[in-house]
Design a protein around this motif. Sequence first.
Motif, PDB file in Angstrom:
ATOM      1  N   MET A 260       0.819  -1.205   0.000  1.00  0.00           N
ATOM      2  CA  MET A 260       0.000   0.000   0.000  1.00  0.00           C
ATOM      3  C   MET A 260       0.862   1.269   0.000  1.00  0.00           C
TER       4      MET A 260
ATOM      5  N   PHE B 255      -6.395   8.068  -2.736  1.00  0.00           N
ATOM      6  CA  PHE B 255      -7.335   6.958  -2.894  1.00  0.00           C
ATOM      7  C   PHE B 255      -8.763   7.483  -3.020  1.00  0.00           C
TER       8      PHE B 255
ATOM      9  N   GLN C 238     -11.194   4.583   0.533  1.00  0.00           N
ATOM     10  CA  GLN C 238     -10.769   5.054   1.848  1.00  0.00           C
ATOM     11  C   GLN C 238     -11.712   4.548   2.943  1.00  0.00           C
TER      12      GLN C 238
ATOM     13  N   TYR D 208     -10.681   0.986   3.735  1.00  0.00           N
ATOM     14  CA  TYR D 208      -9.422   0.876   4.480  1.00  0.00           C
ATOM     15  C   TYR D 208      -9.590   1.337   5.928  1.00  0.00           C
TER      16      TYR D 208
ATOM     17  N   LEU E  76      -3.696   4.876   5.882  1.00  0.00           N
ATOM     18  CA  LEU E  76      -3.236   5.514   4.672  1.00  0.00           C
ATOM     19  C   LEU E  76      -2.322   6.691   5.045  1.00  0.00           C
ATOM     20  N   ASN E  77      -1.332   6.966   4.189  1.00  0.00           N
ATOM     21  CA  ASN E  77      -0.440   8.088   4.481  1.00  0.00           C
ATOM     22  C   ASN E  77      -1.024   9.393   3.928  1.00  0.00           C
TER      23      ASN E  77
ATOM     24  N   GLN F  57      -2.028   9.712   0.344  1.00  0.00           N
ATOM     25  CA  GLN F  57      -3.117   8.855  -0.105  1.00  0.00           C
ATOM     26  C   GLN F  57      -4.497   9.355   0.302  1.00  0.00           C
TER      27      GLN F  57
END
Length: 315
Positions: free
Chosen positions: A288, A295, A300, A303, A310-311, A314
């Motif tokens: 990922m 994203f 999102q 996730y 997520l960073n 993302q």
Amino acid sequence: MKFTHLIAGLAIAMAGTASAEERITYKSAKTGSSYYQMGVEIAEAVKAGSDGDLIVTVEESQGSVQNVMEVRARGGDYVFTTPPALIGLAQGGKAMFEGKGDPAFDEIRALFPIPSLTMHFVMSDASGVTDFAGMEGKTILLGKGSFGAREGAKYLGLFGLEGKVEIADVELSNAVSALKNGQIDGFVTAGSYPAPNVIEAAASTGVTVLTLNEEQIAATKRARLVIPAGTYAGQDSDIVTTSLPVAAFTTTKMSDDAAYALTKTFWEQKAAMGETTPWWNGVDEGLMGNVNVTFHPGAQRYYEEAGIALNDAQM
């Protein structure tokens, strides 16, 4: 009258069924390639995992650049694969996208990673080569025109081997037979692991797939990837190599619900896909971080539910 009512009832039922289906077009690669096969596998898995609510049609593609360019004319059903790096180039109007910028590129959003293009430097046991320095004076098959051929030639230059190895004039499709008959000492290939030609070579001839050290990986400016021990016959330890990440993308035209359902179903079906085709086992949360593209909000949502962080790039 009863017949008319029956027809009306069937029409209503059929309309309800049609509205329950979400149809998606998945554009990946050329027919016969591993990435086209992956698309077919995703289509089958998504249909099974959604009980037919998600129907994916796989389209042949001439390559990643074409996939990105088609965003300009596609709708909310369009899903495509490409290396994440190409999204940044498209959005910045750089390299192959110079002079071809379009506002549609800014609407591209990521969904999930798929198997990476993984570099394999494959040397026959008979060659005695166990590291890059040992390749000097050997005959190596790079292939022609492919990512693996270009990347392989780049690495030979980076590691001080340019002009010090003999480059074989043989097609990559003949690599295993050329290795068997001693025509070459090794070959370079890039593809999702386990790579079929490496499996064949390891089982029939005996090979060593070279490991890169951390300094070499840094020099390539590619993503680090580990091929687990036991992936290939005779491979007793992990292979550390490089890869070009690849992911599935769509645009903001896709509804949040559709993006959520597709992403969720993909991850839920991944283990089952891996039982049939091992390259899916190389896809995990660790990939990922290589997808530094925003994203889709629907993805999102999945996730967040799945506890996959997520960073900043993302979100």
